[in-house]
Design an enzyme around this catalytic site. Structure first.
Site, PDB file in Angstrom:
ATOM      1  N   HIS A 107      -4.334  -8.712  15.062  1.00  0.00           N
ATOM      2  CA  HIS A 107      -3.353  -9.727  15.436  1.00  0.00           C
ATOM      3  C   HIS A 107      -1.977  -9.195  15.073  1.00  0.00           C
ATOM      4  O   HIS A 107      -1.827  -8.520  14.056  1.00  0.00           O
ATOM      5  CB  HIS A 107      -3.618 -11.035  14.682  1.00  0.00           C
ATOM      6  N   ASN A 110      -3.574  -4.183   2.101  1.00  0.00           N
ATOM      7  CA  ASN A 110      -4.258  -3.467   1.030  1.00  0.00           C
ATOM      8  C   ASN A 110      -4.613  -4.405  -0.119  1.00  0.00           C
ATOM      9  O   ASN A 110      -3.832  -5.280  -0.481  1.00  0.00           O
ATOM     10  CB  ASN A 110      -3.350  -2.357   0.501  1.00  0.00           C
ATOM     11  N   ARG A 139     -17.652   4.742  11.645  1.00  0.00           N
ATOM     12  CA  ARG A 139     -17.687   6.211  11.515  1.00  0.00           C
ATOM     13  C   ARG A 139     -17.378   6.640  10.087  1.00  0.00           C
ATOM     14  O   ARG A 139     -16.862   5.878   9.294  1.00  0.00           O
ATOM     15  CB  ARG A 139     -16.693   6.861  12.477  1.00  0.00           C
ATOM     16  N   GLY A 165       0.828  -1.194   0.000  1.00  0.00           N
ATOM     17  CA  GLY A 165       0.000   0.000   0.000  1.00  0.00           C
ATOM     18  C   GLY A 165       0.861   1.243   0.000  1.00  0.00           C
ATOM     19  O   GLY A 165       1.885   1.329  -0.679  1.00  0.00           O
ATOM     20  N   PHE A 222      -8.415  14.695   9.555  1.00  0.00           N
ATOM     21  CA  PHE A 222      -7.897  15.023  10.881  1.00  0.00           C
ATOM     22  C   PHE A 222      -6.930  16.200  10.815  1.00  0.00           C
ATOM     23  O   PHE A 222      -6.257  16.424   9.819  1.00  0.00           O
ATOM     24  CB  PHE A 222      -7.217  13.798  11.493  1.00  0.00           C
ATOM     25  N   TYR A 257       2.386  -9.878   2.166  1.00  0.00           N
ATOM     26  CA  TYR A 257       2.168  -9.516   0.765  1.00  0.00           C
ATOM     27  C   TYR A 257       2.099 -10.789  -0.071  1.00  0.00           C
ATOM     28  O   TYR A 257       2.843 -11.730   0.146  1.00  0.00           O
ATOM     29  CB  TYR A 257       3.307  -8.638   0.235  1.00  0.00           C
ATOM     30  N   GLU A 293      -8.256  -0.528   3.180  1.00  0.00           N
ATOM     31  CA  GLU A 293      -7.101  -0.824   4.027  1.00  0.00           C
ATOM     32  C   GLU A 293      -7.611  -1.549   5.259  1.00  0.00           C
ATOM     33  O   GLU A 293      -8.442  -1.029   5.991  1.00  0.00           O
ATOM     34  CB  GLU A 293      -6.374   0.465   4.406  1.00  0.00           C
ATOM     35  N   THR A 338      -1.546  -2.217   7.965  1.00  0.00           N
ATOM     36  CA  THR A 338      -2.751  -2.509   7.189  1.00  0.00           C
ATOM     37  C   THR A 338      -2.401  -3.362   5.980  1.00  0.00           C
ATOM     38  O   THR A 338      -1.294  -3.298   5.454  1.00  0.00           O
ATOM     39  CB  THR A 338      -3.442  -1.212   6.693  1.00  0.00           C
TER      40      THR A 338
END
Length: 146
Positions: A81, A27, A101, A13, A106, A88, A76, A25
């Protein structure tokens, strides 16, 4: 919401999940993202399975991530864990179960990280309720199909 399922091979990502946010994350390629049913941009919770590993909780962001001003839509997924290494090239299957949400632009990296940790807490609370346990089996069946 109705559960949404998605699977594909994990690709590199933006490289900021682990490095900048402390929250790695996974991707999906853009062609896999395009397979999601129509869903509003935002943060969701559900289940994830990497390769043939056990099913674990996950938090997923869907959209353009306004803080980073992404130019293409991404999915993402943060699997709840701590993996010893990147995965990958492995298949990731997810079952999206609920909305947490809206996407937010931000004001600082710290406020983004704080929101992500709040999303993780909310995810754990939702999944620990037992209400969504039945979808673990559905995810395994979906993961094994095709």
């Amino acid at each position: 919401m109705e559960p949404a399922f998605l699977k594909g091979v994990v690709v590199k990502g933006f490289g900021r999940g682990s490095r900048q946010l402390g929250v790695p994350t996974a991707n999906f390629p853009e062609e896999v993202v395009a397979q999601l049913p129509p869903m509003r941009e935002g943060v969701y919770f559900g289940w994830a399975q990497v390769a043939e590993d056990e099913v674990r909780g996950m938090v997923m962001s869907l959209g353009f991530n306004p803080y980073y001003k992404n130019t293409h839509k991404s999915v993402e997924t943060h699997v709840l864990h701590k993996y010893e290494q990147d995965f990958y090239g492995e298949q990731l299957a997810i079952c999206v179960l609920g909305f947490i949400r809206e996407m937010t632009d931000f004001k600082s990296l710290e406020s983004l990280v704080e929101a992500i940790h709040g999303d993780i807490k909310t995810t754990k609370e939702c999944l620990d309720s037992g209400e969504y346990e039945k979808y673990k089996h559905e995810l395994v069946k979906y993961s094994l199909a095709h």
